[in-house]
Write an enzyme that holds these catalytic residues in place. Sequence first.
Site, PDB file in Angstrom:
ATOM      1  N   HIS A   1       0.825  -1.211   0.000  1.00 43.11           N
ATOM      2  CA  HIS A   1       0.000   0.000   0.000  1.00 43.11           C
ATOM      3  C   HIS A   1       0.856   1.256   0.000  1.00 43.11           C
ATOM      4  O   HIS A   1       0.404   2.318  -0.394  1.00 43.11           O
ATOM      5  CB  HIS A   1      -0.992   0.001   1.158  1.00 43.11           C
ATOM      6  CG  HIS A   1      -0.403   0.204   2.505  1.00 43.11           C
ATOM      7  ND1 HIS A   1      -0.081  -0.833   3.350  1.00 43.11           N
ATOM      8  CD2 HIS A   1      -0.073   1.329   3.184  1.00 43.11           C
ATOM      9  CE1 HIS A   1       0.409  -0.353   4.476  1.00 43.11           C
ATOM     10  NE2 HIS A   1       0.428   0.954   4.394  1.00 43.11           N
TER      11      HIS A   1
ATOM     12  N   ASP B   1       0.313  -7.593   0.751  1.00 40.03           N
ATOM     13  CA  ASP B   1       0.649  -6.181   0.977  1.00 40.03           C
ATOM     14  C   ASP B   1       2.165  -6.047   1.113  1.00 40.03           C
ATOM     15  O   ASP B   1       2.703  -5.867   2.211  1.00 40.03           O
ATOM     16  CB  ASP B   1      -0.070  -5.690   2.239  1.00 40.03           C
ATOM     17  CG  ASP B   1       0.082  -4.193   2.452  1.00 40.03           C
ATOM     18  OD1 ASP B   1       0.452  -3.497   1.480  1.00 40.03           O
ATOM     19  OD2 ASP B   1      -0.164  -3.728   3.579  1.00 40.03           O
TER      20      ASP B   1
ATOM     21  N   GLY C   1       2.311   5.876   9.828  1.00 41.45           N
ATOM     22  CA  GLY C   1       3.707   6.123   9.499  1.00 41.45           C
ATOM     23  C   GLY C   1       4.592   4.912   9.665  1.00 41.45           C
ATOM     24  O   GLY C   1       5.735   4.908   9.219  1.00 41.45           O
TER      25      GLY C   1
ATOM     26  N   SER D   1       3.741   1.853   8.487  1.00 39.36           N
ATOM     27  CA  SER D   1       3.477   0.917   7.396  1.00 39.36           C
ATOM     28  C   SER D   1       4.754   0.572   6.641  1.00 39.36           C
ATOM     29  O   SER D   1       5.561   1.439   6.329  1.00 39.36           O
ATOM     30  CB  SER D   1       2.498   1.524   6.397  1.00 39.36           C
ATOM     31  OG  SER D   1       1.240   1.678   6.974  1.00 39.36           O
ATOM     32  N   GLY D   2       4.905  -0.706   6.327  1.00 34.78           N
ATOM     33  CA  GLY D   2       6.056  -1.142   5.558  1.00 34.78           C
ATOM     34  C   GLY D   2       7.285  -1.433   6.390  1.00 34.78           C
ATOM     35  O   GLY D   2       8.255  -2.009   5.895  1.00 34.78           O
TER      36      GLY D   2
END
Length: 265
Positions: free
Chosen positions: A80, A124, A217, A219-220
């Site tokens: 995402h 994802d 913030g 994410s990933g």
Amino acid sequence: MKLFLILFAALAAVQAAKIPLQSRVHPLNVMLGDGKQSRIVNGNPAGPGQFPFYAAVDILTGYFCGGSIISNRWVLTAGHCGVLGGNTDFKVGVGSLGVPSETFYISDGIHVHDNYDPWTLANDIALIHLSSDIIFSDYVQAVTLPSIGEENQFEDYNAKIVGHGKTSDGAGGVSPYLLYADVSVMSNYDCRMYYGGLIINSMMCAIGNSGQSTCNGDSGGPLVVENKLVGVISFVSGYGCNYGLPFGQTRVTSHRQWIFNVSGV
């Protein structure tokens, strides 16, 4: 900056086939997919060189995510996050405990998993290719990845989450300092008690012992067990980051062959 996506998953509606995503909660922070992200809640400041594989992913379209260095040319992040920019819209900061990072590398390509689903957050995961080699040092290193074919589900293992995400639902922006928190990996069976059929085998969940969580913030960013990358931070409950509910990651072992096919790592 805008941050990580929060999953809009009220407990009464977790069986829905498609889960709508919350809208932006603050002009400086967004959440997964449509401009939402996640952060570390109740975390501790990281020390120099403690997480040398962490990468701050600054997306030039106005979003911010985390990532993990897997080689001198590749950074692993969430799908995402990958769809929020074009091939060259990613600046990857390394080796700094603060935002912005002092050392940036520019992308020349983004590879989002072909089967990434923005509604369910299946697959994802994305890989950022950099236009020049990351210079490794005591403070900048590649993370250890699981072996191809490794079947360990890491259930009940102690793990760490790392990121610059918001420190509470009400925070006005990302944390200026890199934070981490100790969490426990839970079984997918137990996680389905909260999210129903949304949780598939290629996902994993974790929960903090004292309210620790990811948030906008994050994410990933990485979830690591003994500095081995086992999860890519993906989502948190739509109730918010402060509720102490399980939060989700993309399971790295389920995507290890894909990582190798794309990056050769």
